[in-house]
Structure formats: structure tokens, C-alpha cells
Design a protein around this motif. Structure first.
Motif, PDB file in Angstrom:
ATOM      1  N   LYS A 129       0.806  -1.139   0.068  1.00 57.43           N
ATOM      2  CA  LYS A 129      -0.068  -0.007   0.088  1.00 57.43           C
ATOM      3  C   LYS A 129       1.138   0.887  -0.022  1.00 57.43           C
ATOM      4  N   GLU A 130       0.888   2.143  -0.982  1.00 56.99           N
ATOM      5  CA  GLU A 130       0.888   3.324  -0.761  1.00 56.99           C
ATOM      6  C   GLU A 130       1.315   4.216   0.983  1.00 56.99           C
ATOM      7  N   ILE A 131       2.276   4.769   0.956  1.00 55.56           N
ATOM      8  CA  ILE A 131       2.004   5.845   2.206  1.00 55.56           C
ATOM      9  C   ILE A 131       2.176   6.913   1.388  1.00 55.56           C
ATOM     10  N   LYS A 132       1.433   7.894   2.085  1.00 52.98           N
ATOM     11  CA  LYS A 132       1.782   9.596   1.738  1.00 52.98           C
ATOM     12  C   LYS A 132       1.933  10.364   2.701  1.00 52.98           C
ATOM     13  N   HIS A 133       3.123  10.976   2.943  1.00 53.66           N
ATOM     14  CA  HIS A 133       3.457  11.680   4.357  1.00 53.66           C
ATOM     15  C   HIS A 133       3.846  13.211   3.319  1.00 53.66           C
TER      16      HIS A 133
END
Length: 120
Positions: free
Chosen positions: A2-6
Motif C-alpha cells: 500500500k502507498e503511504i503518503k506523507h
């Protein structure tokens, strides 16, 4: 995976506040001063903090493997709070000054946020 946005940190509400506590002039006082003056005043202030809308999340005291001055960490203990607003943070640090305890104790508050990977 899963892509993790920060993205840019967001200021939480309530504020997440890390307060470091350092004993300074404490070491230049007598046992009697500590037990009859300083600790009762400090305890009174800490009890008053329970009534200001803050939520104590945890504490950490480094005294298991240390004794004496704080050394390079510059703190002996720390408190982690959720605090409703900046004025309450200021009132908390000022309470030490107002009681004259700043001769013996140094507090410093840092504003942060829950760590995004562990607390959502």
C-alpha cells in the motif's frame, strides 16, 4: 504494498506536547527543603494541571540508570500530554516560574503530533 503518503504535518487538536523536566538548583538544596518546600509545591502544581483540560498520556523518569545532573540529555523526566491550546501550555510552564520553583526546576515544552505510522 500500500502507498503511504506523507504530506505536510498538520497541527493536531488537542496539541501533543512533550514536556521535559530537569532538576537544576535541586542539587543545592537540603533534604528538608526538598521534602517540606519544593516537592509539596511541585505536587500542588501537578495536581492543578489535572484541572486545566489537559490529558496526561504518559511519563518517563530516567532515574533507573542515572543519578545527579541531567548531563547531555538536559532532562531527568518527561511528560507527554494532549493539551487543548497554546495558552494552556504557557500557563503550565509559567506555573513553575510563578511558584518560584524555576530556581530548582527547568521545564521545556515541545509541540509535536502523533507519529503517523503508529497513531492514525
Amino acid at each position: 504494498m500500500k502507498e503511504i503518503k506523507h504530506g505536510a504535518p498538520q497541527i493536531p487538536s488537542p496539541l501533543r506536547v512533550f514536556i521535559t523536566f530537569e532538576s537544576t538548583g535541586w542539587f543545592d538544596t537540603s533534604k528538608e527543603q526538598k521534602e517540606k518546600e519544593i516537592l509539596p509545591q511541585l505536587n500542588k502544581i501537578l495536581e492543578e494541571w489535572k484541572e486545566n483540560g489537559s490529558e496526561l498520556l504518559g511519563t518517563f523518569d530516567r532515574d533507573i540508570f542515572t543519578a545527579g545532573h541531567a548531563g547531555p540529555n538536559h532532562w531527568h523526566a518527561c511528560f507527554l500530554y494532549n493539551i487543548p491550546d497554546l495558552q494552556t501550555v504557557t500557563n503550565m510552564t509559567h506555573s513553575i516560574r510563578e511558584a518560584g520553583l524555576d530556581r530548582y526546576i527547568r521545564l521545556e515544552a515541545s509541540i509535536g503530533r502523533p507519529f503517523f505510522l503508529l497513531e492514525k
